[in-house]
Design a protein around this motif. Sequence first.
Motif, mmCIF file in Angstrom:
data_model
loop_
_atom_site.group_PDB
_atom_site.id
_atom_site.type_symbol
_atom_site.label_atom_id
_atom_site.label_comp_id
_atom_site.label_asym_id
_atom_site.label_seq_id
_atom_site.Cartn_x
_atom_site.Cartn_y
_atom_site.Cartn_z
ATOM 1 N N LYS A 1 0.818 -1.213 0.000
ATOM 2 C CA LYS A 1 0.000 0.000 0.000
ATOM 3 C C LYS A 1 0.853 1.266 0.000
ATOM 4 N N GLY A 2 2.145 1.122 -0.259
ATOM 5 C CA GLY A 2 3.024 2.278 -0.291
ATOM 6 C C GLY A 2 2.776 3.142 -1.518
ATOM 7 N N ALA A 3 3.443 4.288 -1.562
ATOM 8 C CA ALA A 3 3.318 5.199 -2.700
ATOM 9 C C ALA A 3 3.579 4.437 -3.999
ATOM 10 N N THR A 4 2.739 4.693 -5.010
ATOM 11 C CA THR A 4 2.736 3.860 -6.214
ATOM 12 C C THR A 4 2.785 4.706 -7.484
ATOM 13 N N LEU A 5 3.555 4.230 -8.464
ATOM 14 C CA LEU A 5 3.575 4.767 -9.816
ATOM 15 C C LEU A 5 2.995 3.715 -10.751
ATOM 16 N N GLU A 6 2.142 4.137 -11.688
ATOM 17 C CA GLU A 6 1.535 3.195 -12.629
ATOM 18 C C GLU A 6 1.915 3.566 -14.063
ATOM 19 N N TYR A 7 2.106 2.523 -14.877
ATOM 20 C CA TYR A 7 2.491 2.697 -16.279
ATOM 21 C C TYR A 7 1.677 1.733 -17.137
ATOM 22 N N GLU A 8 1.210 2.213 -18.254
ATOM 23 C CA GLU A 8 0.564 1.334 -19.227
ATOM 24 C C GLU A 8 1.649 0.751 -20.122
ATOM 25 N N VAL A 9 1.746 -0.571 -20.167
ATOM 26 C CA VAL A 9 2.817 -1.224 -20.927
ATOM 27 C C VAL A 9 2.225 -2.227 -21.903
ATOM 28 N N ASP A 10 2.967 -2.438 -22.984
ATOM 29 C CA ASP A 10 2.574 -3.418 -24.001
ATOM 30 C C ASP A 10 3.593 -4.543 -23.958
ATOM 31 N N LEU A 11 3.237 -5.618 -23.269
ATOM 32 C CA LEU A 11 4.179 -6.723 -23.049
ATOM 33 C C LEU A 11 4.101 -7.742 -24.178
ATOM 34 N N SER A 12 5.266 -8.155 -24.627
ATOM 35 C CA SER A 12 5.331 -9.274 -25.572
ATOM 36 C C SER A 12 6.121 -10.437 -24.976
ATOM 37 N N SER A 13 7.124 -10.091 -24.143
ATOM 38 C CA SER A 13 7.981 -11.132 -23.562
ATOM 39 C C SER A 13 7.631 -11.445 -22.116
ATOM 40 N N GLY A 14 6.816 -10.618 -21.496
ATOM 41 C CA GLY A 14 6.522 -10.809 -20.079
ATOM 42 C C GLY A 14 7.629 -10.334 -19.161
ATOM 43 N N GLN A 15 8.598 -9.612 -19.732
ATOM 44 C CA GLN A 15 9.739 -9.174 -18.934
ATOM 45 C C GLN A 15 9.848 -7.651 -18.946
ATOM 46 N N PHE B 1 30.176 2.453 -12.857
ATOM 47 C CA PHE B 1 30.630 3.156 -14.055
ATOM 48 C C PHE B 1 29.460 3.599 -14.931
ATOM 49 N N ASP B 2 28.359 2.826 -14.920
ATOM 50 C CA ASP B 2 27.173 3.166 -15.723
ATOM 51 C C ASP B 2 26.294 4.211 -15.047
ATOM 52 N N ASN B 3 26.472 4.391 -13.737
ATOM 53 C CA ASN B 3 25.616 5.263 -12.936
ATOM 54 C C ASN B 3 24.148 4.844 -13.028
ATOM 55 N N LEU B 4 23.926 3.539 -13.135
ATOM 56 C CA LEU B 4 22.568 3.006 -13.180
ATOM 57 C C LEU B 4 22.622 1.513 -12.863
ATOM 58 N N ARG B 5 21.618 1.048 -12.142
ATOM 59 C CA ARG B 5 21.501 -0.390 -11.831
ATOM 60 C C ARG B 5 20.184 -0.893 -12.403
ATOM 61 N N TRP B 6 20.267 -1.966 -13.157
ATOM 62 C CA TRP B 6 19.069 -2.514 -13.790
ATOM 63 C C TRP B 6 18.558 -3.719 -13.012
ATOM 64 N N LEU B 7 17.268 -3.679 -12.670
ATOM 65 C CA LEU B 7 16.592 -4.786 -12.011
ATOM 66 C C LEU B 7 15.635 -5.410 -13.019
ATOM 67 N N ASP B 8 15.702 -6.713 -13.174
ATOM 68 C CA ASP B 8 14.800 -7.358 -14.129
ATOM 69 C C ASP B 8 13.751 -8.177 -13.387
ATOM 70 N N ILE B 9 12.583 -8.282 -14.007
ATOM 71 C CA ILE B 9 11.479 -9.021 -13.413
ATOM 72 C C ILE B 9 10.649 -9.639 -14.527
ATOM 73 N N SER B 10 10.178 -10.869 -14.298
ATOM 74 C CA SER B 10 9.363 -11.578 -15.292
ATOM 75 C C SER B 10 7.963 -11.819 -14.740
ATOM 76 N N PHE B 11 6.998 -11.757 -15.635
ATOM 77 C CA PHE B 11 5.606 -11.991 -15.268
ATOM 78 C C PHE B 11 5.042 -13.121 -16.134
ATOM 79 N N SER B 12 4.172 -13.894 -15.536
ATOM 80 C CA SER B 12 3.432 -14.905 -16.285
ATOM 81 C C SER B 12 2.117 -14.275 -16.708
ATOM 82 N N THR B 13 2.018 -13.939 -17.994
ATOM 83 C CA THR B 13 0.840 -13.226 -18.464
ATOM 84 C C THR B 13 0.722 -13.358 -19.971
ATOM 85 N N GLN B 14 -0.394 -12.972 -20.485
ATOM 86 C CA GLN B 14 -0.625 -12.968 -21.918
ATOM 87 C C GLN B 14 -0.035 -11.703 -22.539
#
Length: 578
Positions: free
Chosen positions: A434-448, A530-543
Motif C-alpha cells: 500500500k506504499g506510494a505507487t507509480l503506474e504505467y501502461e505497458v505493451d508486453l510481448s515477452s513478459g519481462q 561506471f554506468d551510474n545506473l543499476r538494472w533490475l529485471d522481473i518476469s511476469f506470467s501473463t498474456q
Amino acid sequence: MMRAHKEYVTRKDSVGPWDYAMNPNRLDKFFTEGIERNKLYENIITMGMRGDGDVAMGAGNDADNMKTLKKVIASQRNIINKVYGKPASSVPQLWAIFTEVQRYYDAGFTVPDDVTLLLCDNNWGYIRRIGRDFERKRKGGLGLYYHIDMNGGPWNDRWVNTTTVPKLRQQLNLAYKTGLDRIWIINVGDLKPKEMPIDFIMKYAWNPDAIQPGDEKAYQEEFAESIFGKEYASEIADIISKYSKYNLWRKAEVQYPGIFNMEEMMRTNNLWQSLVLRCDALKEKIPAEAQDAFYQLVYYPAVASAGVAMIYNCATLGDSATIELLMQKDKRLADYYNNELAGGKWKGMMLDNHIGYTQWAIPDKNRNPMTLGFKVEHSLYHKEDTKEYSISAYQYTNKTDGQDTKWIFLPDLGRGDGCMGIDNVLAKSDETGKGATLEYEVDLSSGQVAIGILPTQDIYPARGLRIGVQLDDQPMQILDARRGLHDEFSEYTKQNLAVSKVLKPLPPRSQLSLNGFVNGSQLPRRNEVFDNLRWLDISFSTQPGKHTLKIIMIDPEIVVEQIVVNPDNNSYSYFGNW
C-alpha cells in the motif's frame, strides 16, 4: 592523530614500520608529537589506524586487525588524556569508517560514544550507509566523507567535473536527513576542476533545507551570474549542467570502445557537438575580462570532454585518423590552460592524462585507444524489429500517495530529464503493498520488464533495499534492489558474511544486455558504478498485450529513472532503446 601520511613517509627510518602490532612504542611517540604540536588549535582528531598508504593494516586479516585497532584506539585516547590534561571524551574526535573499516564496524567493532562516526561513500559519490536511529543518538554523532574526485578504486575520477548538482543534492539530502550532519569532509582533488560542485556543497551545507528538488537550476544560474553577469548566466549554467551530466553517462577515465551502439553513438556525438558549438558561439561574446574564467569553468571542461567522448566513439568505429586529430586538439586545449591562460597562472593544473586508461591508475601518457588492443566483438546495430522500448519514470499514467509518502519528480537527476524519488527519505518501510505507487501502461510481448534505478548502496543492510512491482492484479513481487551492486570493498565474501552482524548475501547479477552482458559475459568497464545506473529485471506470467505495471515503494531511498519494457538481450543497447 594530527599527522599527515607524508610526515610518516619522510620519517620511516626513525619511526619504524607502520605496524602497531610490532612497533607500538615508536608509533605512540609519533602520535603524541602530532597531538602536542596541535593541541592549542581547534582540531577534530582522527582516531584509529590503517596500513601504510590507502590500504588495510597488516596482512589484511580482519579479525587480527580489529584486535590491533582496539589497542591503537585505547592508546590514542590515553595520549589525548595526557597531552590535553582532561578526559579524551571532551576533545573532538572522529573515526573514519572507510573502505575495509566498514567491515569491522559491521562485524561489531566500535569506538567510544563521544567519537563521531564518519561514514563514507563508495568513492564515486553514493553513500554506503545512512544513520540509524541508535547511531543518531550518539554523543559524537555522525559525519560524512564524500568524493567528487577519486584517485583509486574502483577507478580514477580526477580530470574534470563529472558530478551533477542534482546528484549532489540527492545524496547530501539523504545523508543530512538520516543524521550524517556533524561534519562533512569532501575529497575535491585538485580544486580547480571542481570549483562549481565545491561551491554548491558549501552553500548546501550551510542550509540544506533551503535547496529543494528543482532548485538546482536556479543555483547554477546564480553561480554563473555571480561570475559572468546576468546576460549569459542562463546559457552558461545550462552548458555546465549538460557537460557534467554527459560525463556522468561515461566518465573519461572509464571510457571504452563499444559502450554505445550505433544509434547511441550518433546521438551522443550530436549532443556533445552541440555543446561545443554553443561554447564557441558564447566565447565570442564573453567580455575580455571574463575570458579566463570562461575558459576554466565552461569552455575547457565542455569542449575537451566532448573530444574524449568522440575519441572513443571513433575507436568503436576504427577511425584512427580522426582520433589523432581529436587528440591533437585535446593537447592544444590543455597546453593553453597550462601555459597561456591568465598569463600562465595555472601552469600544470591540467596535466592529468585522461585518454587510454587500461587500469584504475592514471596512464603515463595519453594514448590512442586503438593502439591498446581493445576489441569490439558484439553487434552495435539495434534491431529494427525489436519489441523493446523505454519509458522514463516520470512518464507515469497514474500516481497514488502512501500514508506519509509520495513519489516526486527530481528534475535533471540521472541520465535524462529527471527521476522519481520518495519525498520523505525518513519514512518507514512499507511491505504491505500500500506504499506510494507509480503506474504505467505497458505493451508486453515477452513478459519481462527492466527497471533502472540509481545505484543506491546497501545503506541499511540489516533492513535491506527493496522495491515492489505488480502487474495488473497479480500479487506484488518484492525485488532485492541490490541486484547488480558492485562489491568494491569485498564486503560480501563468505568469510565476511559469516562474522557480520548486518550484511546479507547479494542476489545473483542480472544477465541483461542493459547491464553490459553479451553471450553470458559482461563487457569491460560495465557495472552499476561506471554506468551510474543499476538494472533490475522481473518476469511476469501473463498474456501478451496491454497491462498496468505498478512500482510500489517499500524502502524510501530508492530512486527510479527508467523502465524498459520487453528488454531484448539480442539487441545491444546502453541506454535502453532511448
